[in-house]
Design a protein around this motif. Structure first.
Motif, mmCIF file in Angstrom:
data_model
loop_
_atom_site.group_PDB
_atom_site.id
_atom_site.type_symbol
_atom_site.label_atom_id
_atom_site.label_comp_id
_atom_site.label_asym_id
_atom_site.label_seq_id
_atom_site.Cartn_x
_atom_site.Cartn_y
_atom_site.Cartn_z
ATOM 1 N N THR A 244 0.866 -1.175 0.000
ATOM 2 C CA THR A 244 0.000 0.000 0.000
ATOM 3 C C THR A 244 0.904 1.227 0.000
ATOM 4 O O THR A 244 2.122 1.098 0.193
ATOM 5 C CB THR A 244 -0.887 0.018 1.265
ATOM 6 N N PRO A 245 0.346 2.404 -0.167
ATOM 7 C CA PRO A 245 1.177 3.610 -0.082
ATOM 8 C C PRO A 245 1.890 3.746 1.267
ATOM 9 O O PRO A 245 2.920 4.401 1.369
ATOM 10 C CB PRO A 245 0.171 4.751 -0.289
ATOM 11 N N ASP A 246 1.346 3.083 2.294
ATOM 12 C CA ASP A 246 1.944 3.127 3.633
ATOM 13 C C ASP A 246 2.894 1.967 3.907
ATOM 14 O O ASP A 246 3.366 1.809 5.023
ATOM 15 C CB ASP A 246 0.843 3.146 4.694
ATOM 16 N N GLY A 247 3.135 1.130 2.904
ATOM 17 C CA GLY A 247 4.043 -0.004 3.081
ATOM 18 C C GLY A 247 3.327 -1.335 2.985
ATOM 19 O O GLY A 247 2.181 -1.413 2.535
ATOM 20 N N SER A 248 3.996 -2.373 3.445
ATOM 21 C CA SER A 248 3.483 -3.731 3.381
ATOM 22 C C SER A 248 2.290 -3.901 4.322
ATOM 23 O O SER A 248 2.297 -3.401 5.438
ATOM 24 C CB SER A 248 4.598 -4.710 3.763
ATOM 25 N N LYS A 249 1.270 -4.610 3.855
ATOM 26 C CA LYS A 249 0.070 -4.846 4.657
ATOM 27 C C LYS A 249 -0.327 -6.312 4.543
ATOM 28 O O LYS A 249 -0.244 -6.904 3.465
ATOM 29 C CB LYS A 249 -1.068 -3.952 4.167
ATOM 30 N N VAL A 250 -0.771 -6.880 5.641
ATOM 31 C CA VAL A 250 -1.272 -8.253 5.659
ATOM 32 C C VAL A 250 -2.789 -8.197 5.494
ATOM 33 O O VAL A 250 -3.467 -7.444 6.193
ATOM 34 C CB VAL A 250 -0.891 -8.970 6.972
ATOM 35 N N LEU A 251 -3.294 -8.997 4.569
ATOM 36 C CA LEU A 251 -4.728 -9.125 4.351
ATOM 37 C C LEU A 251 -5.125 -10.573 4.544
ATOM 38 O O LEU A 251 -4.471 -11.471 4.008
ATOM 39 C CB LEU A 251 -5.110 -8.695 2.933
ATOM 40 N N SER A 252 -6.192 -10.796 5.267
ATOM 41 C CA SER A 252 -6.699 -12.154 5.451
ATOM 42 C C SER A 252 -7.674 -12.493 4.331
ATOM 43 O O SER A 252 -8.156 -11.610 3.613
ATOM 44 C CB SER A 252 -7.412 -12.271 6.798
ATOM 45 N N THR A 253 -7.973 -13.755 4.228
ATOM 46 C CA THR A 253 -8.983 -14.189 3.270
ATOM 47 C C THR A 253 -10.287 -13.435 3.540
ATOM 48 O O THR A 253 -10.930 -12.959 2.609
ATOM 49 C CB THR A 253 -9.211 -15.713 3.379
ATOM 50 N N ALA A 254 -10.654 -13.295 4.806
ATOM 51 C CA ALA A 254 -11.886 -12.581 5.157
ATOM 52 C C ALA A 254 -11.837 -11.129 4.707
ATOM 53 O O ALA A 254 -12.834 -10.596 4.203
ATOM 54 C CB ALA A 254 -12.132 -12.673 6.665
ATOM 55 N N ASP A 255 -10.689 -10.470 4.867
ATOM 56 C CA ASP A 255 -10.557 -9.074 4.442
ATOM 57 C C ASP A 255 -10.872 -8.903 2.962
ATOM 58 O O ASP A 255 -11.478 -7.913 2.545
ATOM 59 C CB ASP A 255 -9.125 -8.555 4.667
ATOM 60 N N ILE A 256 -10.450 -9.848 2.177
ATOM 61 C CA ILE A 256 -10.564 -9.740 0.710
ATOM 62 C C ILE A 256 -11.911 -10.220 0.192
ATOM 63 O O ILE A 256 -12.494 -9.599 -0.704
ATOM 64 C CB ILE A 256 -9.430 -10.541 0.036
ATOM 65 N N PHE A 257 -12.438 -11.310 0.757
ATOM 66 C CA PHE A 257 -13.570 -11.992 0.139
ATOM 67 C C PHE A 257 -14.905 -11.868 0.864
ATOM 68 O O PHE A 257 -15.948 -12.064 0.233
ATOM 69 C CB PHE A 257 -13.229 -13.481 -0.035
ATOM 70 N N SER A 258 -14.919 -11.547 2.149
ATOM 71 C CA SER A 258 -16.182 -11.505 2.889
ATOM 72 C C SER A 258 -17.112 -10.422 2.362
ATOM 73 O O SER A 258 -16.733 -9.258 2.258
ATOM 74 C CB SER A 258 -15.931 -11.275 4.383
ATOM 75 N N GLY A 259 -18.328 -10.842 2.013
ATOM 76 C CA GLY A 259 -19.347 -9.911 1.552
ATOM 77 C C GLY A 259 -19.101 -9.330 0.179
ATOM 78 O O GLY A 259 -19.752 -8.352 -0.198
#
Length: 161
Positions: A18-33
């Motif tokens: 991201t513009p703020d650096g590395s970010k961890v995303l979970s499956t839920a963050d990406i796909f839920s809803g």
């Protein structure tokens, strides 16, 4: 066992830049809803991935969104820095979510891992595409030959929406 239509995606983490650096995303963050088009490639910057597979998703970005897709994402067994460079190089920044599966955690959990050790690439992801609706796989296309991007291409997924 390879993931199938009707299965829920396994809970794993990806890294992205991201513009703020590395970010961890979970499956839920990406796909839920959300309705997500996800395609997987053996590696960023490889010929078929860069010249045949990714361009179709970039060219059809608006068509996917017009058919109710919330996010278009690509995953590869590369680190987030390589994925960021690939996004910039291809013009995909802001259009496609580039997900790093650096340790092949997602590839292995879905049974979509590919042993490319003989070619000097180690464990990678098979070339695939899927439609994921609220975490559940509703369409899945796995390429039989890793040097091809037909079955898993953007045109196939557009027809399946």
């Amino acid at each position: 066992m390879t993931i199938e239509i009707g299965d829920t995606l396994p809970s794993v983490s990806f890294k992205t830049m991201t513009p703020d650096g590395s970010k961890v995303l979970s499956t839920a963050d990406i796909f839920s809803g959300k309705k997500v088009v996800l395609f997987g490639v053996p590696g960023a910057f490889t010929p078929t991935c860069s010249n045949n597979h990714l361009p179709g998703y970039l060219e059809n970005h608006d068509a996917f969104l017009a058919r109710g897709v919330d996010t278009i994402a690509v995953v590869a067994v590369n680190d987030q820095f390589v994925m960021q460079a690939w996004a910039r190089f291809t013009g995909g920044e802001g259009k496609i979510l580039f997900l790093a599966d650096g340790s092949a955690e997602f590839a292995k959990a879905t049974g979509l891992d590919l042993d490319a050790t003989a070619g000097g690439m180690g464990i990678r992801s098979k070339r695939f595409s899927m439609i994921v609706d609220d975490g559940k796989v509703t369409a899945l296309n796995i390429e039989e030959a890793p040097g091809q991007a037909v079955t898993s291409g953007a045109a196939t997924l557009l027809e399946q929406l």
